[in-house]
Design an enzyme around this catalytic site. Structure first.
Site, PDB file in Angstrom:
ATOM      1  N   GLU A   1     -10.248  10.525  -0.303  1.00 50.30           N
ATOM      2  CA  GLU A   1      -9.449  11.115   0.584  1.00 50.30           C
ATOM      3  C   GLU A   1      -8.930  12.153   1.131  1.00 50.30           C
ATOM      4  O   GLU A   1      -9.030  11.839   2.386  1.00 50.30           O
ATOM      5  CB  GLU A   1      -8.923   9.943   0.635  1.00 50.30           C
ATOM      6  CG  GLU A   1      -8.475   8.712   0.954  1.00 50.30           C
ATOM      7  CD  GLU A   1      -8.477   7.639  -0.765  1.00 50.30           C
ATOM      8  OE1 GLU A   1      -9.231   8.894  -1.719  1.00 50.30           O
ATOM      9  OE2 GLU A   1      -9.351   7.255  -0.893  1.00 50.30           O
TER      10      GLU A   1
ATOM     11  N   PHE B   1       0.119  -4.716  -2.922  1.00 50.78           N
ATOM     12  CA  PHE B   1      -0.948  -4.639  -3.917  1.00 50.78           C
ATOM     13  C   PHE B   1      -1.389  -3.911  -2.723  1.00 50.78           C
ATOM     14  O   PHE B   1      -1.289  -3.744  -1.770  1.00 50.78           O
ATOM     15  CB  PHE B   1      -2.358  -5.402  -4.293  1.00 50.78           C
ATOM     16  CG  PHE B   1      -3.148  -4.334  -5.090  1.00 50.78           C
ATOM     17  CD1 PHE B   1      -2.692  -4.110  -5.769  1.00 50.78           C
ATOM     18  CD2 PHE B   1      -4.026  -4.426  -4.418  1.00 50.78           C
ATOM     19  CE1 PHE B   1      -3.855  -3.011  -6.398  1.00 50.78           C
ATOM     20  CE2 PHE B   1      -5.551  -3.530  -4.788  1.00 50.78           C
ATOM     21  CZ  PHE B   1      -4.780  -3.158  -6.024  1.00 50.78           C
ATOM     22  N   GLN B   2      -1.461  -2.222  -3.083  1.00 51.00           N
ATOM     23  CA  GLN B   2      -2.058  -1.222  -2.290  1.00 51.00           C
ATOM     24  C   GLN B   2      -1.152  -1.230  -1.125  1.00 51.00           C
ATOM     25  O   GLN B   2      -1.576  -0.562   0.090  1.00 51.00           O
ATOM     26  CB  GLN B   2      -2.960  -1.101  -2.038  1.00 51.00           C
ATOM     27  CG  GLN B   2      -3.843  -1.196  -3.426  1.00 51.00           C
ATOM     28  CD  GLN B   2      -5.325  -0.719  -3.395  1.00 51.00           C
ATOM     29  OE1 GLN B   2      -6.296  -0.742  -1.988  1.00 51.00           O
ATOM     30  NE2 GLN B   2      -5.698   0.472  -3.846  1.00 51.00           N
TER      31      GLN B   2
ATOM     32  N   LYS C   1      -3.982  -4.963   7.984  1.00 48.92           N
ATOM     33  CA  LYS C   1      -5.622  -5.693   7.891  1.00 48.92           C
ATOM     34  C   LYS C   1      -5.499  -6.815   9.089  1.00 48.92           C
ATOM     35  O   LYS C   1      -6.568  -6.517   9.632  1.00 48.92           O
ATOM     36  CB  LYS C   1      -5.334  -6.473   6.189  1.00 48.92           C
ATOM     37  CG  LYS C   1      -7.159  -6.688   6.312  1.00 48.92           C
ATOM     38  CD  LYS C   1      -6.960  -7.315   4.918  1.00 48.92           C
ATOM     39  CE  LYS C   1      -7.945  -7.761   4.200  1.00 48.92           C
ATOM     40  NZ  LYS C   1      -8.513  -9.015   3.320  1.00 48.92           N
TER      41      LYS C   1
END
Lengths: 579, 163
Positions: free
Chosen positions: A50, A112-113, A162
């Site tokens: 990234e 998570f993440q 998301k």
């Protein structure tokens, strides 16, 4: 008809004229990548890290003048972008970075993440956003591009949970952007400009100091007109290279820590210093109290915070450099008496003497390759027409000194942050922006290993990027400081024993590897690399490890306290002057 | 020099961290900070008291102006203005002193906002000097705890306008 958040995002990119996006997929950005799968107009270029995606977008932006765009996932994907964003921020490069985020309901739960990337990037972006509702998405993207590309440009990050990219809304494209807290000043104050014209008309020993603002504002022509009309010599900061033709007689080259003798001397003796799009960084000014001691300072910048931050400004002009220079030129032409002819000639003659007294030079050696010689040969062979990216350290300084940049946007280097690993991915971005140009990354054996995985990106995309590795087996700039200031105690700067065979590394990725170990091999190897049109090339130049960057102003010294190459060495070897 | 700076900001989440982060990231001082909505619920005003050389304060106001969510910055140094802060002091005087404490509060135009078997909580509003003076005077009687707000400031209407 409703569109999904991901579709809205891609539609926005199209409206903004985005053709290339650099990125890396991950869990929470799957909706976006799914839309990109069928997308014809917006190409996603998959990098291998990234950080490299951001540097590539940055190189794309610097070479093209348009905003660079990147899309990454949440958590580690987002945190990996930080170095790239900070690099762009320090050099005022327009980027729009989209990071995925965990669903809005999970934010703050250490999901998570999950990473608070808006919090993390707050100090290194021009602005950043968290989109909480898909209805706000189009407006936010529009504002982000506007903020990134106008005023003093900079990176903008948009965090996309998301559920926002998965959700749906009517697509409404805002035709206008109005942000009440954001109104850059584009035109300089008329009174100040007439004052500046008077000061220029009466100066006996003026110097223009041109910075990155000249390049960003697209003011190279205006600067040239002004300098030639008013007969003012021009020195450039590292970021300003190419903002004024390096091969012009009026050019003094770069100033500062590794600037030319004549640039630093001219600044120190000047009676008027005109800073254009510069922020007077410490690498340029040395000890600020001793900087340009006899000069009145005019400073032109679009960002008011640049003015009087590091050095005094006797006459500040806030405005877009291009507009201000146009107005200034007009004001100068309106002056009835333009008596600078004779006065300036004496000053320009003095500068010629300084140029002859100590030109940029190095000691040529017929047995071992001098790194400066490699840069010079690249300049000769490419006729000064290549886009040169650099890493950071000695390679960067030699590339700044020994390649002359006659046009803006041909010099891509991490000036403010000094990011090793910048050059190679930036070269990839630049090659996408300018497919017909020759793109070189002038690298060191240390820096290139910080993003060497991008060989894969270059190979897959058939990019003929050339990486000239000035391989001295050391972290050369740090080694140079250790030699000069730390009694030659080379603590952790020796890389040679751990270095890979760069030719084999290139070949392992499906790229081409070439090597030169003797001066006579340098030019043929460069010429060979230019024949390769569909693959990246690593050029491994095994260079003199003892070579140092000169002149050098020690940290904290005044810029006229320069160290030069030792004379003993000069006696032994033929001095080669570069003009 | 001490400056009271008023910052009109967009009432968006994260604005406070942008402003406070600017101060910490660039090494500026914050002596006090208070935030509240304005007549337009889409905006808030932050009143920040800071210290620094003139050049530093000039940078602070410019840097604040550079933040996208900042709409307006006013440095009250150059402007005739009124400043106020408030303190709540919980005093636990000996029985004999209770009357004197009440008198003192009255002199300072304070209000008793809570009283317990052995304590009074006094509210005082005023400029910094008045509040400091009150705290000094009340100290010998036994302060249990006190809390101060940050400063708020507002420009005075010019006399010319009043005519």
């Amino acid at each position: 008809m409703k569109k999904s958040g991901a579709e809205i995002l891609i539609e926005c990119l199209k409206r903004e004229g985005v053709k290339h996006v650099f990125g890396y997929p991950g869990g929470v950005v799957l909706n976006i990548f799914d839309v990109l799968y069928d997308e014809k107009d917006v190409q996603l270029i998959l990098t291998r890290h990234e950080q490299a995606a951001i540097h590539a977008a940055d190189g794309y932006a610097r070479a093209s003048g348009k905003a660079g765009v990147a899309i990454v996932t949440s958590g580690p994907g987002a945190t990996n972008t930080v170095t790239g964003i900070a690099t762009a921020s320090m050099d005022s490069i327009p980027l729009v970075v989209f990071s995925g985020q965990v669903p809005t309901l999970l934010i703050g739960n250490d999901a998570f993440q999950e990473a608070d990337i808006v919090g993390i990037t707050r100090p290194c972006t021009k602005h950043n956003f968290l989109v909480k509702d898909v209805k706000d998405l189009a407006q936010t993207v529009r504002e982000a591009f506007h903020i990134a590309t106008t005023g003093r440009p900079g990176p903008v990050l948009i965090d996309l949970p998301k559920d926002v990219t998965a959700g749906s809304a009517e697509f409404v494209w805002p035709e206008e952007v109005k942000i009440r807290g954001y109104n850059p000043t584009y035109h300089g104050n008329k009174y100040m400009i007439t004052q500046a014209a008077q000061m220029i008309a009466h100066a006996k020993k003026p110097v223009i100091m041109a910075g990155g603002g000249v390049v960003l504002s697209g003011a190279a022509k205006e600067l040239r007109d002004l300098a030639e009309h008013a007969k003012i010599p021009v020195t450039m900061t590292l970021m300003g290279l190419g903002g004024f033709p390096g091969s012009s007689k009026l050019s003094l080259g770069m100033l500062g820590m590794h600037g030319t003798y004549y640039a630093n001397t001219a600044v120190q003796n000047s009676d008027l210093l005109i800073g254009i799009g510069v922020r007077f960084d410490d690498r340029v000014t040395g000890r600020t109290e001793a900087f340009a001691p006899h000069a009145k300072i005019i400073q032109i910048d679009i960002d008011p915070t640049s003015i009087r931050k590091n050095v005094r400004a006797d006459l500040p002009i806030v405005g877009d450099v291009k507009n201000v220079l146009k107005d200034l030129q007009k004001a100068l032409k309106e002056l009835k008496e333009q008596q600078w002819g004779a006065v300036r000639n004496a000053w320009l003659k003095q500068i010629e003497l300084w140029k002859e007294e100590r030109p940029l030079s190095y000691s040529f050696d017929k047995n071992v390759i001098k790194p400066e010689f490699v840069v010079e040969k690249i300049y000769e062979v490419t006729k000064g027409e290549a886009i040169i990216c650099t890493e950071v350290g000695q390679n960067q300084m030699w590339a700044a000194q020994f390649y002359k940049y006659d046009h803006p946007r041909r010099w891509l280097s991490s000036g403010g942050l000094g990011t090793m690993g910048y050059g190679f991915p930036a070269a990839i971005g630049a090659q996408f922006a300018c497919p017909d140009k020759v793109v070189f990354d002038i690298a060191g054996d240390g820096s290139i290993q910080m993003n060497i995985q991008e060989l894969a990106t270059a190979v897959i995309n058939k990019l003929p990027v050339k990486v000239a590795i000035l391989n001295n087996g050391y972290l050369g700039m740090v080694r140079q400081w250790q030699e000069l200031f730390f009694k030659e105690r080379y603590s952790h700067t020796h890389l040679d024993t751990g270095n890979p065979d760069f030719v084999k590394v290139a070949e392992a990725y499906g790229a081409v590897g070439l090597r030169a170990t003797k001066p006579e091999e340098v030019e043929p190897v460069i010429r060979e690399s230019l024949k390769i049109k569909n693959k990246p090339v690593f050029l491994d130049f095994v260079v003199d490890w003892k070579e140092k960057v000169y002149p050098m102003v020690p940290a904290g010294a005044s810029i006229d306290e320069m160290i030069f190459e030792e004379k003993e060495e000069k006696k032994e070897k033929k001095l080669k002057a570069v003009k | 020099m001490r400056h009271t700076i008023s910052v009109l900001v967009e009432n968006k989440f994260g604005v406070l961290s942008r402003v406070s982060g600017l101060f910490s990231g660039r090494g500026y001082n914050i002596e006090s900070l208070s935030v509240g909505e304005t007549i337009d619920p889409a905006t808030s005003v932050m009143t920040i008291v800071t210290t620094g050389e003139d050049l530093v304060v000039e940078q602070i106001t410019k840097q604040l102006n550079k933040l996208i969510d900042v709409i307006k910055v006013v440095d009250f140094m150059e402007i005739d203005h009124v400043e106020r802060e408030m303190v709540l002091v919980k005093v636990s005087p000996r029985k004999d002193d209770r009357t004197e404490v009440l008198q003192l509060a009255e002199i300072f135009r304070g209000r008793i906002v809570d009283s317990g078997p052995t304590t009074y909580t006094i509210e005082i509003t005023g400029d910094e000097g008045k509040i400091n003076a009150f705290i000094e005077l009340i100290k010998p009687f036994g302060i249990k705890e006190f809390v101060r707000t940050g400063k708020v400031a507002i420009g005075r209407e010019g006399l010319k306008k009043a005519k």
